[in-house]
Structures are given as C-alpha cells and as structure tokens.
Design a protein around this motif. Structure first.
Motif, PDB file in Angstrom:
ATOM      1  N   GLY A 195       0.806  -1.221   0.000  1.00 60.34           N
ATOM      2  CA  GLY A 195       0.000   0.000   0.000  1.00 60.34           C
ATOM      3  C   GLY A 195       0.832   1.260   0.000  1.00 60.34           C
ATOM      4  N   ASN A 196       0.124   2.364  -0.143  1.00 54.00           N
ATOM      5  CA  ASN A 196       0.715   3.697  -0.148  1.00 54.00           C
ATOM      6  C   ASN A 196       0.928   4.146   1.303  1.00 54.00           C
ATOM      7  OD1 ASN A 196       0.057   6.927  -0.276  1.00 54.00           O
ATOM      8  ND2 ASN A 196       1.127   6.218  -2.093  1.00 54.00           N
ATOM      9  N   GLY A 197       1.771   3.400   2.020  1.00 55.42           N
ATOM     10  CA  GLY A 197       1.950   3.606   3.447  1.00 55.42           C
ATOM     11  C   GLY A 197       1.008   2.711   4.241  1.00 55.42           C
ATOM     12  N   ALA A 198       1.348   2.470   5.496  1.00 52.65           N
ATOM     13  CA  ALA A 198       0.509   1.623   6.343  1.00 52.65           C
ATOM     14  C   ALA A 198      -0.853   2.247   6.598  1.00 52.65           C
ATOM     15  CB  ALA A 198       1.218   1.346   7.672  1.00 52.65           C
ATOM     16  N   ALA A 199      -0.908   3.586   6.623  1.00 54.42           N
ATOM     17  CA  ALA A 199      -2.180   4.257   6.904  1.00 54.42           C
ATOM     18  C   ALA A 199      -3.226   3.923   5.848  1.00 54.42           C
ATOM     19  CB  ALA A 199      -1.971   5.768   6.984  1.00 54.42           C
ATOM     20  N   GLU A 200      -2.820   3.885   4.580  1.00 57.36           N
ATOM     21  CA  GLU A 200      -3.776   3.531   3.530  1.00 57.36           C
ATOM     22  C   GLU A 200      -4.332   2.135   3.762  1.00 57.36           C
ATOM     23  OE1 GLU A 200      -3.959   3.665  -1.286  1.00 57.36           O
ATOM     24  OE2 GLU A 200      -2.409   2.387  -0.422  1.00 57.36           O
ATOM     25  N   LEU A 201      -3.486   1.231   4.192  1.00 54.43           N
ATOM     26  CA  LEU A 201      -3.920  -0.147   4.403  1.00 54.43           C
ATOM     27  C   LEU A 201      -4.866  -0.266   5.597  1.00 54.43           C
ATOM     28  CD1 LEU A 201      -0.511  -1.889   3.679  1.00 54.43           C
ATOM     29  CD2 LEU A 201      -2.557  -1.926   2.238  1.00 54.43           C
ATOM     30  N   ILE A 202      -4.655   0.535   6.625  1.00 54.21           N
ATOM     31  CA  ILE A 202      -5.562   0.540   7.778  1.00 54.21           C
ATOM     32  C   ILE A 202      -6.975   0.917   7.319  1.00 54.21           C
ATOM     33  CG2 ILE A 202      -6.125   1.704   9.950  1.00 54.21           C
ATOM     34  CD1 ILE A 202      -3.036   2.035  10.329  1.00 54.21           C
ATOM     35  N   PHE A 203      -7.065   1.969   6.513  1.00 53.88           N
ATOM     36  CA  PHE A 203      -8.360   2.394   5.998  1.00 53.88           C
ATOM     37  C   PHE A 203      -8.950   1.342   5.061  1.00 53.88           C
ATOM     38  CE2 PHE A 203      -7.215   6.398   7.790  1.00 53.88           C
ATOM     39  CZ  PHE A 203      -8.380   7.132   7.907  1.00 53.88           C
ATOM     40  N   ALA A 204      -8.094   0.743   4.226  1.00 55.44           N
ATOM     41  CA  ALA A 204      -8.583  -0.246   3.260  1.00 55.44           C
ATOM     42  C   ALA A 204      -9.146  -1.478   3.957  1.00 55.44           C
ATOM     43  CB  ALA A 204      -7.454  -0.646   2.310  1.00 55.44           C
ATOM     44  N   SER A 213     -12.986  -2.962   3.900  1.00 54.94           N
ATOM     45  CA  SER A 213     -13.287  -4.350   3.543  1.00 54.94           C
ATOM     46  C   SER A 213     -14.054  -5.070   4.655  1.00 54.94           C
ATOM     47  CB  SER A 213     -11.980  -5.098   3.234  1.00 54.94           C
ATOM     48  OG  SER A 213     -12.223  -6.441   2.904  1.00 54.94           O
ATOM     49  N   ILE A 214     -13.599  -4.913   5.891  1.00 55.45           N
ATOM     50  CA  ILE A 214     -14.217  -5.605   7.035  1.00 55.45           C
ATOM     51  C   ILE A 214     -15.483  -4.892   7.506  1.00 55.45           C
ATOM     52  CG2 ILE A 214     -13.854  -6.262   9.457  1.00 55.45           C
ATOM     53  CD1 ILE A 214     -10.839  -6.567   8.726  1.00 55.45           C
ATOM     54  N   ARG A 215     -15.475  -3.559   7.429  1.00 55.35           N
ATOM     55  CA  ARG A 215     -16.571  -2.704   7.872  1.00 55.35           C
ATOM     56  C   ARG A 215     -16.967  -3.000   9.317  1.00 55.35           C
ATOM     57  NH1 ARG A 215     -17.631   0.229   3.646  1.00 55.35           N
ATOM     58  NH2 ARG A 215     -19.246   1.384   4.768  1.00 55.35           N
ATOM     59  N   PRO A 216     -16.033  -2.799  10.242  1.00 59.54           N
ATOM     60  CA  PRO A 216     -16.324  -3.085  11.657  1.00 59.54           C
ATOM     61  C   PRO A 216     -17.347  -2.119  12.239  1.00 59.54           C
ATOM     62  CG  PRO A 216     -14.229  -1.928  11.443  1.00 59.54           C
ATOM     63  CD  PRO A 216     -14.676  -2.259  10.048  1.00 59.54           C
ATOM     64  N   CYS A 217     -18.254  -2.665  13.019  1.00 60.33           N
ATOM     65  CA  CYS A 217     -19.187  -1.820  13.776  1.00 60.33           C
ATOM     66  C   CYS A 217     -18.534  -1.321  15.065  1.00 60.33           C
ATOM     67  CB  CYS A 217     -20.459  -2.600  14.104  1.00 60.33           C
ATOM     68  SG  CYS A 217     -21.457  -3.013  12.661  1.00 60.33           S
ATOM     69  N   ILE A 218     -17.783  -2.224  15.723  1.00 64.48           N
ATOM     70  CA  ILE A 218     -17.096  -1.867  16.959  1.00 64.48           C
ATOM     71  C   ILE A 218     -15.658  -2.384  16.888  1.00 64.48           C
ATOM     72  CG2 ILE A 218     -17.065  -2.013  19.478  1.00 64.48           C
ATOM     73  CD1 ILE A 218     -20.027  -2.598  19.424  1.00 64.48           C
ATOM     74  N   ALA A 219     -14.717  -1.521  17.171  1.00 66.81           N
ATOM     75  CA  ALA A 219     -13.308  -1.885  17.209  1.00 66.81           C
ATOM     76  C   ALA A 219     -12.775  -1.625  18.614  1.00 66.81           C
ATOM     77  CB  ALA A 219     -12.512  -1.080  16.184  1.00 66.81           C
ATOM     78  N   LEU A 220     -11.648  -2.233  18.923  1.00 64.93           N
ATOM     79  CA  LEU A 220     -11.053  -2.108  20.259  1.00 64.93           C
ATOM     80  C   LEU A 220      -9.576  -1.789  20.142  1.00 64.93           C
ATOM     81  CD1 LEU A 220     -11.672  -2.572  23.373  1.00 64.93           C
ATOM     82  CD2 LEU A 220     -10.690  -4.854  23.034  1.00 64.93           C
ATOM     83  N   ALA A 221      -9.100  -0.888  21.002  1.00 62.70           N
ATOM     84  CA  ALA A 221      -7.676  -0.543  21.041  1.00 62.70           C
ATOM     85  C   ALA A 221      -7.339  -0.051  22.443  1.00 62.70           C
ATOM     86  CB  ALA A 221      -7.338   0.530  20.010  1.00 62.70           C
ATOM     87  N   TYR A 248      -6.266   4.598  13.569  1.00 58.61           N
ATOM     88  CA  TYR A 248      -7.130   3.426  13.752  1.00 58.61           C
ATOM     89  C   TYR A 248      -8.583   3.883  13.928  1.00 58.61           C
ATOM     90  CZ  TYR A 248      -2.596   1.386  15.159  1.00 58.61           C
ATOM     91  OH  TYR A 248      -1.284   0.999  15.229  1.00 58.61           O
ATOM     92  N   GLU A 249      -8.781   4.841  14.813  1.00 61.46           N
ATOM     93  CA  GLU A 249     -10.139   5.313  15.073  1.00 61.46           C
ATOM     94  C   GLU A 249     -10.730   6.005  13.850  1.00 61.46           C
ATOM     95  OE1 GLU A 249     -12.787   7.780  18.344  1.00 61.46           O
ATOM     96  OE2 GLU A 249     -10.598   8.008  18.366  1.00 61.46           O
ATOM     97  N   ARG A 250      -9.949   6.825  13.176  1.00 58.67           N
ATOM     98  CA  ARG A 250     -10.453   7.520  11.995  1.00 58.67           C
ATOM     99  C   ARG A 250     -10.866   6.530  10.910  1.00 58.67           C
ATOM    100  NH1 ARG A 250      -7.242  10.636   9.044  1.00 58.67           N
ATOM    101  NH2 ARG A 250      -9.089  11.532   8.097  1.00 58.67           N
ATOM    102  N   ALA A 251     -10.094   5.464  10.752  1.00 58.87           N
ATOM    103  CA  ALA A 251     -10.432   4.455   9.745  1.00 58.87           C
ATOM    104  C   ALA A 251     -11.731   3.746  10.098  1.00 58.87           C
ATOM    105  CB  ALA A 251      -9.297   3.446   9.619  1.00 58.87           C
ATOM    106  N   VAL A 252     -11.901   3.435  11.376  1.00 58.13           N
ATOM    107  CA  VAL A 252     -13.138   2.779  11.830  1.00 58.13           C
ATOM    108  C   VAL A 252     -14.329   3.707  11.633  1.00 58.13           C
ATOM    109  CG1 VAL A 252     -14.349   1.881  13.861  1.00 58.13           C
ATOM    110  CG2 VAL A 252     -11.967   1.246  13.454  1.00 58.13           C
ATOM    111  N   GLN A 253     -14.161   4.966  11.996  1.00 59.62           N
ATOM    112  CA  GLN A 253     -15.250   5.930  11.848  1.00 59.62           C
ATOM    113  C   GLN A 253     -15.606   6.171  10.385  1.00 59.62           C
ATOM    114  OE1 GLN A 253     -13.691   9.303  14.014  1.00 59.62           O
ATOM    115  NE2 GLN A 253     -14.653   8.652  15.935  1.00 59.62           N
ATOM    116  N   SER A 254     -14.645   6.009   9.493  1.00 56.06           N
ATOM    117  CA  SER A 254     -14.893   6.263   8.070  1.00 56.06           C
ATOM    118  C   SER A 254     -15.903   5.295   7.470  1.00 56.06           C
ATOM    119  CB  SER A 254     -13.573   6.198   7.277  1.00 56.06           C
ATOM    120  OG  SER A 254     -13.119   4.859   7.141  1.00 56.06           O
ATOM    121  N   VAL A 255     -16.109   4.152   8.134  1.00 55.58           N
ATOM    122  CA  VAL A 255     -17.109   3.183   7.655  1.00 55.58           C
ATOM    123  C   VAL A 255     -18.298   3.100   8.617  1.00 55.58           C
ATOM    124  CG1 VAL A 255     -15.443   1.843   6.336  1.00 55.58           C
ATOM    125  CG2 VAL A 255     -15.853   1.238   8.734  1.00 55.58           C
TER     126      VAL A 255
END
Length: 345
Positions: free
Chosen positions: A71-80, A84-92, A100-107
C-alpha cells in the motif's frame, strides 16, 4: 480536516523537527538512487501488483508472496482493511495511533478504548484480553506502541491472539516500529499462521521515506486480502516507491547502523531529560520517547525553532505529555542545548 500528527513543518520556521519518529539516518543511499532512477520511468503506469517488490519482501521475510498486500503507506492499508471488514465496533488501547479510530469511523463504526494505566507506565495488562468479546469486530494493537514505545509481552500477545480467535474477531497488529529492535524476530508475528491476524509493516519509519509512502500487510486470509485490494486505487504505489523499497530490503548494513544509533542516542536523551528537563521520561523500545513536562513546552521550543509532538490529542493523554523522536547525536545535542537555554530564562 484537522491535522493530528507530527511533521507539520509547512508554514513554520523550523530548524529541527523532533515531532516525527522516522529513521534519523534518512533513506538508504541505494533507495535514494533507486527512487531517482524510478523517476525516469514515470511515463509508465506502476506495476499494479507490485510483483518485484512483493517477491523481495517474501524473500527477505520468508513469507508467501501471495499473502502480501502493498500500500501507499501503512495508513492507507488501515483504511482499506476497515473498508473491507466494515467493523461496527473496534477495540484498542489508549493512547495509540489516531488513524485506527479515523479508519473505523470512516465506515460508520466506533472505537472502544481500554485506558492504559499511568501508574503502570502505560504497560498493557492482561485485563485488555477480557475486553475482547463477541461484539468486537477488530482489535488494533501497535507493537511497540505509539506513542508510549512499550512492547507487548509475548504471553499477553498470545492471549490476545487466542481470545480473538475464540470471539471470531480480526486482530490488526501494527509492527511499523518493530524493525528498530535488534531482536525484532522475538516479537514479530510475520511467518505466523493465524488466519484472523493482519500484520502491518511500513518502509516509512525504519527506512526514513515518509515522503514516498510505502507499506505492506501480511495475512493468511487470502479472501480478505483480495477484498481489501479491490477497495484500493489501481496504481496506489508509484514506481519510485516500489524501486526504493526493493533497494532498502537489500541493505542489511543500514539496519545494523540504525540499531546502534537508536540505542545509543535514546539513552543519551533519556539521561539528559532526567536532569530536570522533564518531569517523567517513559522507557521506550522504539525510536521515540514519551515524557511529561511543563504544559507549554511545545510552544516554548517552537520559539527556539524546534518542533516536538504535543500528545494531548491522544486518547488518555492530557496537556503536558509530549513525544520526541531519537535523532542523530548532533541534532539531539542541539535539542538539549536549546531546551536548557529555555529552562534557564
């Protein structure tokens, strides 16, 4: 969109940037030469599959090339992966990398945080494992963690892996800072056979090439990789970036020099900061240090033309927490010098 990371030098008069935690050695010489050569091929489209780069990663890391996504950096892959997974709830854990949070919120999902204890110096504890339940779609872990620099003990990591398997939860392990450890092989999950685990790596940090944007993911779940590749742009990795990455992986001397420099200079900075510059310095295994100091430190150092990372926008951190990268000795000495001058005024 508000910019929440380090490296925002644009529009400022900065002599020294300690806000970004990239390799102070800069790009390997071979990577610079390869990237410059790659510009000569800019009239072509990049290789959609990053075939040669994948082959080199597979060779050096001893993994199956079919399990690699570039990917175009790890950040792109986090969003990608989130697309793909479209998580409703993530944990960190908190604090951790904000994307991580921005990618989760984007979906349309939301992030749940487990605050790391200040009394335990932000070390991850076994209680994190109990927070992984059936409702969690994906867990994000950074090892060593950013911004704390703390490593996750293998026994806790193994517990997290088992619990994620039991709850049918994806586990995304961000290893972007792991190559700064001389003994990274003792902690990496590369080469493991867990189908629910996604491992992230980046050339950005360890090879000092944030401006080129290059990272990769490794996963046993080929269907997940296929679905994730579909949400990426077709030619997301440029020819110069692919060529620079191949050259970087060939330069093993560079990594040995990096390990010597980071260990020596991290110790130097810690000792100097403990002489009254910082209220508390946290032990780190990364190429950066988290510390507590006067709340206006970033503003005062900016007057000295030094940029550091204000960590008050990390979850579970407040005003007075900062992060600095480990740079070369000349730069580290200059930071200490200007910091002391500021303190003496």
């Amino acid at each position: 969109m508000e910019y929440i990371h380090g490296g925002d030098i644009y529009g400022k008069q900065i002599d020294l940037d300690f806000s970004v935690n990239v390799n102070p050695l800069g790009m390997p010489k071979g990577s610079v030469e390869a990237a410059m050569e790659g510009i000569g091929y800019a009239s072509r489209y990049p290789d959609y599959n990053c075939t040669e780069l994948k082959g080199k990663i597979a060779e050096k890391k001893k993994i199956d090339r079919e399990k690699i996504l570039v990917g175009n950096g790890a950040a792109e892959l986090i969003f990608a992966f989130c697309q793909s997974i479209r998580p409703c709830i993530a944990l960190a854990v908190a604090p951790c990398f904000g994307e991580y949070e921005r990618a989760v919120q984007s979906v349309g999902g939301r992030m749940k945080y487990v605050p790391l204890s200040k009394k335990a110096d932000f070390e991850i504890q076994e209680d994190f494992v109990s927070m992984i339940t059936d409702e969690i779609d994906i867990v994000f872990i950074c090892n060593p963690n950013n911004p704390t620099g703390k490593l996750i003990p293998n026994e806790i990591m193994n517990s997290i892996i088992r619990k994620c398997k039991e709850t049918n939860t994806y586990l995304c392990v961000d290893e972007c800072f792991l190559p700064f450890l001389p003994k990274e092989v003792e902690y990496t999950l590369l080469g493991s056979k867990y189908p629910h685990v996604i491992i992230l790596r980046a050339f950005t940090k360890i090879y000092g090439m944030p401006g080129l944007r290059l990272g990769y993911a490794v996963c046993e779940d080929k269907e997940l990789l296929y679905n994730t590749r579909k949400v990426l742009q077709p030619w997301n990795v440029s020819i110069p970036a692919q060529m620079a990455g191949i050259a970087a992986l060939e330069d093993e001397t560079y990594l040995k020099e990096t390990h010597r420099l980071i260990q020596k200079e991290r110790n130097y900075l810690k000792e100097e900061m403990k002489k009254g510059l910082a209220e508390k310095v946290y032990d780190s295994k990364g190429n950066f240090l988290l510390f507590k100091a006067q709340e206006d430190l970033a503003e005062q150092l900016l007057k000295k033309k030094i940029l550091i990372r204000d960590c008050s926008n990390f979850p579970n951190l407040s005003k007075g927490y900062f992060r600095i990268c480990v740079s070369g000795h000349k730069e580290n000495m200059e930071l200490v010098k200007r910091w002391k001058e500021m303190s003496e005024q």
